[in-house]
Design a protein around this motif. Structure first.
Motif, PDB file in Angstrom:
ATOM      1  N   GLN A 278      -8.644  53.534 -17.728  1.00 45.31           N
ATOM      2  CA  GLN A 278      -7.999  52.252 -17.901  1.00 45.31           C
ATOM      3  C   GLN A 278      -8.089  51.588 -16.518  1.00 45.31           C
ATOM      4  OE1 GLN A 278      -3.551  53.922 -16.130  1.00 45.31           O
ATOM      5  NE2 GLN A 278      -3.611  53.196 -18.117  1.00 45.31           N
ATOM      6  N   ALA A 279      -7.820  50.271 -16.795  1.00 48.79           N
ATOM      7  CA  ALA A 279      -8.164  49.223 -15.430  1.00 48.79           C
ATOM      8  C   ALA A 279      -7.258  48.014 -15.703  1.00 48.79           C
ATOM      9  CB  ALA A 279      -9.451  49.172 -15.302  1.00 48.79           C
ATOM     10  N   HIS A 280      -7.041  47.661 -14.316  1.00 49.79           N
ATOM     11  CA  HIS A 280      -6.330  46.192 -14.615  1.00 49.79           C
ATOM     12  C   HIS A 280      -7.311  45.191 -14.892  1.00 49.79           C
ATOM     13  CE1 HIS A 280      -2.304  47.452 -12.785  1.00 49.79           C
ATOM     14  NE2 HIS A 280      -2.899  48.259 -12.247  1.00 49.79           N
ATOM     15  N   LEU A 281      -6.645  43.988 -15.616  1.00 48.53           N
ATOM     16  CA  LEU A 281      -7.589  43.027 -16.020  1.00 48.53           C
ATOM     17  C   LEU A 281      -6.756  42.107 -16.438  1.00 48.53           C
ATOM     18  CD1 LEU A 281     -10.497  42.834 -16.290  1.00 48.53           C
ATOM     19  CD2 LEU A 281     -10.602  43.238 -18.893  1.00 48.53           C
ATOM     20  N   ASN A 282      -6.940  40.801 -16.026  1.00 51.04           N
ATOM     21  CA  ASN A 282      -6.052  39.639 -16.426  1.00 51.04           C
ATOM     22  C   ASN A 282      -4.697  39.830 -16.790  1.00 51.04           C
ATOM     23  OD1 ASN A 282      -9.048  38.902 -16.719  1.00 51.04           O
ATOM     24  ND2 ASN A 282      -8.225  36.990 -18.036  1.00 51.04           N
ATOM     25  N   ASN A 283      -3.844  40.265 -15.832  1.00 54.41           N
ATOM     26  CA  ASN A 283      -2.572  40.526 -15.692  1.00 54.41           C
ATOM     27  C   ASN A 283      -2.202  41.585 -16.816  1.00 54.41           C
ATOM     28  OD1 ASN A 283      -1.992  38.637 -13.706  1.00 54.41           O
ATOM     29  ND2 ASN A 283      -2.307  37.189 -15.239  1.00 54.41           N
ATOM     30  N   GLY A 284      -3.050  42.479 -17.177  1.00 54.65           N
ATOM     31  CA  GLY A 284      -2.682  43.529 -18.219  1.00 54.65           C
ATOM     32  C   GLY A 284      -3.327  44.946 -17.679  1.00 54.65           C
ATOM     33  N   VAL A 285      -3.220  45.930 -18.305  1.00 54.77           N
ATOM     34  CA  VAL A 285      -3.772  47.320 -17.997  1.00 54.77           C
ATOM     35  C   VAL A 285      -4.350  47.529 -19.168  1.00 54.77           C
ATOM     36  CG1 VAL A 285      -3.594  49.653 -17.289  1.00 54.77           C
ATOM     37  CG2 VAL A 285      -2.054  47.857 -16.389  1.00 54.77           C
ATOM     38  N   HIS A 286      -5.778  47.739 -19.520  1.00 58.14           N
ATOM     39  CA  HIS A 286      -6.401  48.121 -20.580  1.00 58.14           C
ATOM     40  C   HIS A 286      -7.103  49.196 -20.932  1.00 58.14           C
ATOM     41  CE1 HIS A 286      -6.127  43.632 -21.968  1.00 58.14           C
ATOM     42  NE2 HIS A 286      -5.673  43.497 -20.773  1.00 58.14           N
ATOM     43  N   PRO A 287      -7.052  49.938 -21.764  1.00 66.01           N
ATOM     44  CA  PRO A 287      -7.947  51.326 -21.801  1.00 66.01           C
ATOM     45  C   PRO A 287      -9.317  50.827 -22.331  1.00 66.01           C
ATOM     46  CG  PRO A 287      -6.537  50.874 -23.891  1.00 66.01           C
ATOM     47  CD  PRO A 287      -6.195  49.839 -23.014  1.00 66.01           C
ATOM     48  N   GLY A 288     -10.217  51.871 -21.688  1.00 66.79           N
ATOM     49  CA  GLY A 288     -11.585  51.640 -22.011  1.00 66.79           C
ATOM     50  C   GLY A 288     -12.117  52.795 -21.824  1.00 66.79           C
ATOM     51  N   LYS A 289     -13.638  52.928 -21.363  1.00 69.11           N
ATOM     52  CA  LYS A 289     -14.282  54.183 -21.158  1.00 69.11           C
ATOM     53  C   LYS A 289     -14.986  54.252 -19.729  1.00 69.11           C
ATOM     54  CE  LYS A 289     -18.404  51.897 -23.366  1.00 69.11           C
ATOM     55  NZ  LYS A 289     -19.501  51.562 -24.470  1.00 69.11           N
ATOM     56  N   ALA A 290     -15.190  55.737 -19.425  1.00 62.14           N
ATOM     57  CA  ALA A 290     -15.909  55.933 -18.344  1.00 62.14           C
ATOM     58  C   ALA A 290     -17.110  56.955 -18.725  1.00 62.14           C
ATOM     59  CB  ALA A 290     -15.144  56.227 -17.359  1.00 62.14           C
ATOM     60  N   SER A 291     -18.137  57.240 -18.070  1.00 53.05           N
ATOM     61  CA  SER A 291     -19.175  57.828 -18.474  1.00 53.05           C
ATOM     62  C   SER A 291     -20.318  58.142 -17.297  1.00 53.05           C
ATOM     63  CB  SER A 291     -20.086  57.347 -19.814  1.00 53.05           C
ATOM     64  OG  SER A 291     -20.799  58.185 -20.182  1.00 53.05           O
TER      65      SER A 291
END
Length: 317
Positions: A278-291
């Motif tokens: 998860q990371a901060h992006l455009n005034n939000g916190v968004h889930p995503g991926k790491a590998s």
């Protein structure tokens, strides 16, 4: 033929029903119950595109013949691998875990003749999963169908077990269609004051991680090849908050540097594991991926994937 869905009815592979003005195709034979309507049981039914089954227009100038042509007996051609509606060949659970490319040619032929790719072909043909059909060779299409149906069968099995027995461990993945969520999915972030949840879905031979939300009407989105891809059928993460936590990470992801075990959520087509970020992006916190093959975390946003250097990874406590 399409019938109205009814409770206390036996439905089998190939059946298509209408429910609340939408068409659904069976993905697992069963006897219906009053509270097992198609929208709330994605483990049993797949919603079809709105244009599915629309009648074709007659060709201009065509007139049916006014006499009966003599009928000549014709040999019945063998069905192509993607023309079967029923599976007649047995597929053991251990075989479902194999990659299509790892099966020998004799076994592949048995599966093709016996409808062993019927479910995957139907899902791809129905447009239920993003699929670059025109760019694939025949073996690639078969591999896609095989991988998709095996993921879906696993997801159905996990979901049925969850509904019967509850969570089996610190994390549980539950199959969802649209926004018919189970209770209390694990929060993965927020945007505009609304919670985002962690999702995953099959795509192009891989299981990719993305996000969803209760107020979305079109399912979830995943990231792949720098694109944000909408998926109507996906799995959402449930987790015991006492068993997982977020930890900081930076740059190229190295699981061994965390000193704790990250939660594996997917895999690339070559088997490389994918973890939850998860990371901060455009005034939000968004889930995503790491590998391990990525230089940072990848977060879907605005139709594309954004690479971020500083992020957090979900790990087991």
């Amino acid at each position: 033929m399409v019938f109205q869905w009814e409770p206390e009815t036996q439905y089998n592979l190939g059946d298509v029903v209408m429910y609340e003005s939408h068409k659904y195709k069976i993905v697992q034979p069963h006897r219906s119950q009053a509270d097992w309507t198609p929208p709330v049981t994605p483990a049993l039914w797949a919603r079809l595109p709105e244009e599915y089954g629309a009648p074709s227009e007659p060709q201009p100038g065509y007139q049916p013949p006014s006499y009966q042509q003599p009928q000549q007996p014709q040999a019945v051609p063998e069905k192509s691998w993607d023309e079967h509606s029923h599976q007649k060949v047995d597929i053991p659970p251990e075989e479902q875990k194999k990659n299509w490319w790892d099966l020998d040619e004799k076994r592949k032929k048995e599966l093709e003749i016996g409808g062993g790719l019927a479910l995957g072909a139907a899902l791809l043909g129905g447009g239920l999963f993003a699929y670059n059909h025109h760019k694939k060779g025949e073996e690639e299409k078969k591999a896609q169908a095989w991988g998709l149906q095996n993921w879906l069968k696993d997801a159905q099995s996990r979901t049925q077990d969850f509904h019967q027995h509850g969570p089996r461990g610190p994390v549980t993945w539950v199959l969802v269609q649209g926004n018919n969520f189970p209770a209390n999915p694990y929060p993965g972030g927020e945007e505009d004051g609304r919670t985002l949840y962690i999702a995953r879905a099959f795509h192009e031979g891989s299981i990719q991680v993305g996000k969803t939300a209760g107020h979305w009407t079109n399912g979830a989105v995943i990231g792949y090849a720098h694109k944000e891809i909408a998926v109507p059928t996906f799995e959402v993460l449930l987790a015991d908050p006492r068993a997982v936590q977020w930890v900081d990470a930076k740059g190229h992801f190295k699981p061994q540097d965390l000193n704790v075990r990250p939660v594996e959520a997917g895999r690339e087509a070559d088997g490389t594991p994918i973890y939850i970020a998860q990371a901060h992006l455009n005034n939000g916190v968004h889930p995503g991926k790491a590998s391990p093959h990525l230089d940072g975390a990848f977060i879907t946003y605005g139709g594309t994937e954004k690479e971020v250097d500083r992020y957090r990874v979900l790990v087991y406590v």
